[in-house]
Motif scaffolding. Structure first.
Motif, PDB file in Angstrom:
ATOM      1  N   CYS A 185      34.203  38.250  42.107  1.00  0.00           N
ATOM      2  CA  CYS A 185      34.220  37.291  40.995  1.00  0.00           C
ATOM      3  C   CYS A 185      34.842  37.931  39.759  1.00  0.00           C
ATOM      4  N   THR A 212      28.477  36.200  38.477  1.00  0.00           N
ATOM      5  CA  THR A 212      27.966  35.129  39.325  1.00  0.00           C
ATOM      6  C   THR A 212      26.569  34.728  38.884  1.00  0.00           C
ATOM      7  N   CYS A 250      30.757  31.273  40.161  1.00  0.00           N
ATOM      8  CA  CYS A 250      31.409  32.375  39.445  1.00  0.00           C
ATOM      9  C   CYS A 250      31.894  31.834  38.108  1.00  0.00           C
TER      10      CYS A 250
END
Length: 367
Positions: free
Chosen positions: A124, A192, A201
């Protein structure tokens, strides 16, 4: 149905840190009492279009960007001649594009799964970081190309000691260092979280940290976009003034240099107009509306939709930057055709004469 919930101005305080995007709004509204939420006017916006629009747009960019940038890097790697300053800048531009393009499958899968992020926190942060690294790295590298061309047109003799391969590598190294320093905070802001049992995310940050992110976003826009754009505009204004002088004053630059300069101005200005300017305008508008907590639902909807529409379009630069390589990099188009012809001849040796590589021509002088 997916929706965005925007708290009204009266809800500011506590954990509310601005008008909120899709998943951020859902998380923040879960923390509010139901009665309180009913008292605060909420703006709702369906975002079903993201599943189709973003998935399709990123898929097209991936399909086009991967072979285009891969071809440029392959040509540069196979090039026997020493790289020119322009090639050094352009190859770094392709590297930035290729790193970003390789992250697009993660976004395509995420939007296809209705914003569900199944890849963990590390990826992410990496995907968000590489998006902005590609964006601001491209802008700074285009600035370097513009300054290099400006020096060649307006100060061709005085700038010779500075238009060297060593200074080009120094410029690209400085560019990457500045980009990394500018974007380190994104690694902290992006992370996240679980919303309704689903991992997401954050593109910006969670609601509690939005005020800090807004301040960072303003600084990043000024340093990464506004200042380089002003430098480019100054360079091109001076170049246009020089190129519009009477023909006899162009002897020092030559027709080839003038043609390259004109192409540089047109292509870079076109790239900024299509990709970078609309993105930063809509992004700044979106973040400002969220920060000010406007009570106008129509305005909030417009800001949200405009930002989400233009966000993937800024990535079109990953497909257009290879065009700069072929149009600004001297004989790059010729080298591509020669490579393709050599491969074809290699498969069919009897197809014709063997081509003598560039730089190895045999000159037969009269006796």
């Amino acid at each position: 149905m997916l929706s965005i919930l925007f708290p009204s101005r009266g809800s500011r305080g506590g954990s509310c840190c601005g008008a909120l995007p899709l998943k951020e709004a859902s998380q923040d509204m879960e923390k509010l009492d139901t009665n309180t939420s009913q008292d605060q006017g909420l703006c709702q916006l369906s975002e079903k279009y993201k599943q189709v629009y973003l998935s399709l747009t990123y898929s097209i960019i991936f399909i086009l960007g991967l072979p285009l940038n891969g071809t440029v890097l392959w040509l540069s790697w196979c090039q026997t001649k020493r790289w020119s300053c322009a090639t050094i800048y352009l190859v770094n531009l392709m590297v930035a594009d290729l790193l970003y393009v390789l992250t697009l499958p993660f976004l395509i899968i995420t939007y296809s799964l209705d914003d569900k992020w199944p890849f963990g926190e590390l990826l992410c942060k990496l995907v968000r970081f590489l998006f902005y690294a590609n964006l601001y790295g491209s802008i700074l590298l285009l600035t370097c190309i513009s300054v290099h061309r400006f020096l060649g047109v307006c100060h061709p003799l005085r700038s010779l000691p500075y238009r060297t391969r060593r200074h080009a590598w120094l410029g690209t190294g400085t560019t990457w260092a500045l980009v990394v320093l500018q974007l380190l905070p994104t690694l902290a802001f992006s992370h996240t979280d679980y919303i309704n049992g689903q991992m997401i995310c954050y593109d910006t940050t969670n609601p509690e940290n939005f005020d800090q992110y807004f301040a960072y976003g303003v600084v990043l826009t000024l340093s990464g976009f506004v200042f380089p754009t002003l430098v480019i505009l100054v360079c091109y204004s001076l170049m246009v003034r020089s190129l519009t002088k009477p023909e006899e004053n162009h002897m020092r630059t030559g027709n080839t240099a003038r043609a390259k300069s004109i192409r540089t101005i047109l292509l870079v200005c076109g790239l900024f107009t299509l990709c970078f300017v609309p993105f930063h305008v809509t992004r700044s508008f979106y973040l400002t509306i969220r920060f000010l907590l406007s009570q106008d639902c129509q305005l909030l909807r417009a800001a949200s939709v405009a930002h989400k529409i233009w966000r993937p379009l800024v990535s079109v630069s990953s497909c257009l930057n290879p065009v700069l390589y072929f149009l600004l990099g001297g004989n790059n188009r010729v080298r591509l055709l020669q490579k393709l012809r050599q491969n074809k001849v290699g498969k069919h040796p009897a197809a014709g004469k063997e081509e003598i590589p560039r730089g190895e021509q045999i000159w037969i002088l009269p006796r």
